[in-house]
Design a protein around this motif. Structure first.
Motif, short mmCIF file in Angstrom:
data_model
loop_
_atom_site.label_atom_id
_atom_site.label_comp_id
_atom_site.label_asym_id
_atom_site.label_seq_id
_atom_site.Cartn_x
_atom_site.Cartn_y
_atom_site.Cartn_z
N GLY A 62 44.11 44.48 44.02
CA GLY A 62 44.06 45.81 43.43
C GLY A 62 44.06 46.94 44.43
N GLY A 63 44.25 48.15 43.89
CA GLY A 63 44.26 49.37 44.70
C GLY A 63 42.98 50.15 44.53
N PRO A 64 42.98 51.44 44.90
CA PRO A 64 41.74 52.23 44.89
C PRO A 64 41.03 52.27 43.54
CG PRO A 64 43.48 53.40 46.06
CD PRO A 64 44.12 52.21 45.43
N PHE A 65 41.77 52.24 42.43
CA PHE A 65 41.14 52.29 41.12
C PHE A 65 41.22 50.95 40.39
CE2 PHE A 65 42.41 56.73 41.95
CZ PHE A 65 41.17 57.34 41.83
N SER A 66 42.35 50.27 40.50
CA SER A 66 42.50 49.01 39.78
C SER A 66 41.62 47.90 40.33
CB SER A 66 43.96 48.55 39.80
OG SER A 66 44.41 48.30 41.12
N VAL A 67 41.11 48.08 41.56
CA VAL A 67 40.27 47.03 42.16
C VAL A 67 39.04 46.74 41.30
CG1 VAL A 67 38.98 48.67 43.60
CG2 VAL A 67 39.13 46.28 44.29
N TYR A 68 38.51 47.73 40.62
CA TYR A 68 37.30 47.52 39.83
C TYR A 68 37.54 46.51 38.70
CZ TYR A 68 35.42 51.52 42.33
OH TYR A 68 34.99 52.36 43.33
N ALA A 69 38.57 46.72 37.93
CA ALA A 69 38.88 45.79 36.85
C ALA A 69 39.32 44.44 37.39
CB ALA A 69 39.98 46.37 35.94
N ARG A 70 40.09 44.45 38.48
CA ARG A 70 40.57 43.19 39.06
C ARG A 70 39.41 42.34 39.57
NH1 ARG A 70 45.90 43.21 40.99
NH2 ARG A 70 45.45 41.08 41.66
N VAL A 71 38.42 42.98 40.19
CA VAL A 71 37.28 42.23 40.71
C VAL A 71 36.48 41.61 39.57
CG1 VAL A 71 35.02 42.50 41.83
CG2 VAL A 71 37.08 43.41 42.92
N LEU A 72 36.24 42.38 38.50
CA LEU A 72 35.51 41.82 37.36
C LEU A 72 36.28 40.65 36.74
CD1 LEU A 72 34.12 45.02 35.58
CD2 LEU A 72 32.93 43.45 37.13
N ALA A 73 37.61 40.78 36.67
CA ALA A 73 38.43 39.68 36.13
C ALA A 73 38.37 38.46 37.05
CB ALA A 73 39.87 40.15 35.95
N TRP A 74 38.25 38.68 38.36
CA TRP A 74 38.15 37.57 39.32
C TRP A 74 36.79 36.89 39.19
CZ3 TRP A 74 35.06 36.25 43.49
CH2 TRP A 74 35.57 35.31 44.39
N LEU A 75 35.74 37.68 39.00
CA LEU A 75 34.40 37.13 38.92
C LEU A 75 34.15 36.35 37.63
CD1 LEU A 75 32.06 39.97 40.28
CD2 LEU A 75 32.31 37.68 41.24
#
Length: 377
Positions: A62-75
């Protein structure tokens, strides 16, 4: 233990700063102590999605904003893997408790409160969203979890401006630089400014002060080290005597700082101000404004000077130069090195490890002049 360190960027991201250094120093030392550590972060162009460095497994997405959703989806599908998650809040946390089981320990790591800075960097409506997420949403999400702040200023801001009610433990930054051999102070006054070139660092204030300073000190020069979105605009208005170096290797940066008389930090607020501690380790005092974080990193009259917010920066820097030129340079250098020697990444990582094991972070005996209580040095 299986530990995830979740941070907005890693130290190799082109926009990395002190928060990334902190998160990485914790991660690699926890890994060296025998824990399995994943560092989950954003992915800059050209970076690998998966990599292992110093025993730490990096997962980038993810990028500066999408990283938040991507990290939760990874976790989420890995929610049973981790015993502890260090959720690093860089303005907005990752809200990892939303996807983790209750048995997983979550420690929210806060460098500084961004409420006033959102308006500097974002449109008004988006700044309001940022304040809502940083304030009420974060307060509710982490109300049952422990938090770590890097300075007393951050604790005060969390309590007063975010309404944080849970336990907060102070685990400060460390320092890992040493004076390069054979480096002497420049003959003429030399100022250095180190940090990300972003709006809230207010490098403009230093640039605006240069012409007045050179009237008093004709040979004065200024070196600005760092990169960021403000770089092109700042380069376009550099006065005589100012050099912008952009990115420098650690060795080159240390040599440049060590040759300076004084560091200047005009930021409107920090969690701590890692560059202040690094300069102090090289015997270089700092002039800064009396704002969050910097008032903790600079000991006024001992390792530098704190100016009231809104004060004339040129007059403050000139007064500091007068003291240094008057024969007190060695005295300030010795006190700076003594102050910096009280902090180490290893000591901070050990305190973080104690907190991860469920014990209160012990008082940093070498790091502070008085025993650490929950919310004070």
């Amino acid at each position: 233990m299986n530990i995830a360190v979740v941070n907005w960027r890693d130290p190799w991201h082109p926009a990395a700063g002190g928060a990334e250094t902190y998160a990485w120093e914790m991660a690699r030392r926890l890994a060296a102590a025998g824990h399995t550590v994943h560092f989950v972060t954003a992915r800059a162009p050209g970076q690998r999605a998966r990599e292992e460095i110093d025993g730490v497994r990096l997962a980038r997405m993810g990028g500066p904003f999408s990283v938040y959703a991507r990290v939760l989806a990874w976790l989420l599908p890995r929610r049973s893997w981790f015993d502890v998650v260090l959720d690093c809040q860089n303005g907005i946390p990752f809200f990892t408790p939303w996807v983790l089981p209750r048995r997983t320990g979550v420690i929210c790591v806060v460098h500084h409160v961004h409420d006033r800075q959102f308006g500097v960097h974002l449109p008004r409506w988006l700044a309001a969203v940022g304040r809502f997420l940083e304030g009420p949403v974060s307060r509710w999400t982490y109300r049952r979890h422990r938090s770590v702040a890097v300075s007393p200023s951050t604790v005060d801001a969390m309590r007063q401006r975010l309404g944080w009610t849970g336990p907060i433990h102070i685990i400060p930054n460390g320092v890992s630089v040493g004076a390069p051999a054979g480096i002497r102070k420049s003959a003429a006054p030399r100022l250095v400014c180190v940090g990300r070139l972003v709006a809230h660092k207010r490098v403009d204030l230093l640039i605006d002060a240069v012409s007045e300073l050179r009237e008093r000190w004709p040979g004065l020069t200024v070196d600005i080290v760092g990169r960021g979105p403000e770089e092109a605009r700042l380069r376009a208005r550099l006065p005589e005597g100012v050099t912008m170096h952009g990115y420098l290797s650690e060795a080159d940066k240390e040599r440049l700082i060590a040759s300076a008389w004084l560091q200047v930090n005009a930021s409107q607020g920090e969690g701590w101000g890692l560059c202040v501690l690094e300069a102090a380790a090289l015997g270089v005092p700092t002039v800064a404004f009396d704002v969050d974080g910097l008032r903790d990193a600079v000991r006024h009259g001992e390792t530098g000077w704190l100016l009231p917010e809104g004060a004339d920066l040129a007059k403050g820097v000139s007064a500091a130069l007068d003291e240094l030129a008057g024969g007190r340079g060695d005295e300030y250098a010795a006190r700076c090195r003594s102050w910096a020697a009280r902090f180490s990444w290893q000591s901070s990582a050990e305190r973080m490890a104690e907190l991860i094991r469920g014990r209160p972070a012990p008082a940093p005996v070498r790091a502070v002049p008085a025993p650490l209580r929950e919310e004070r040095w």
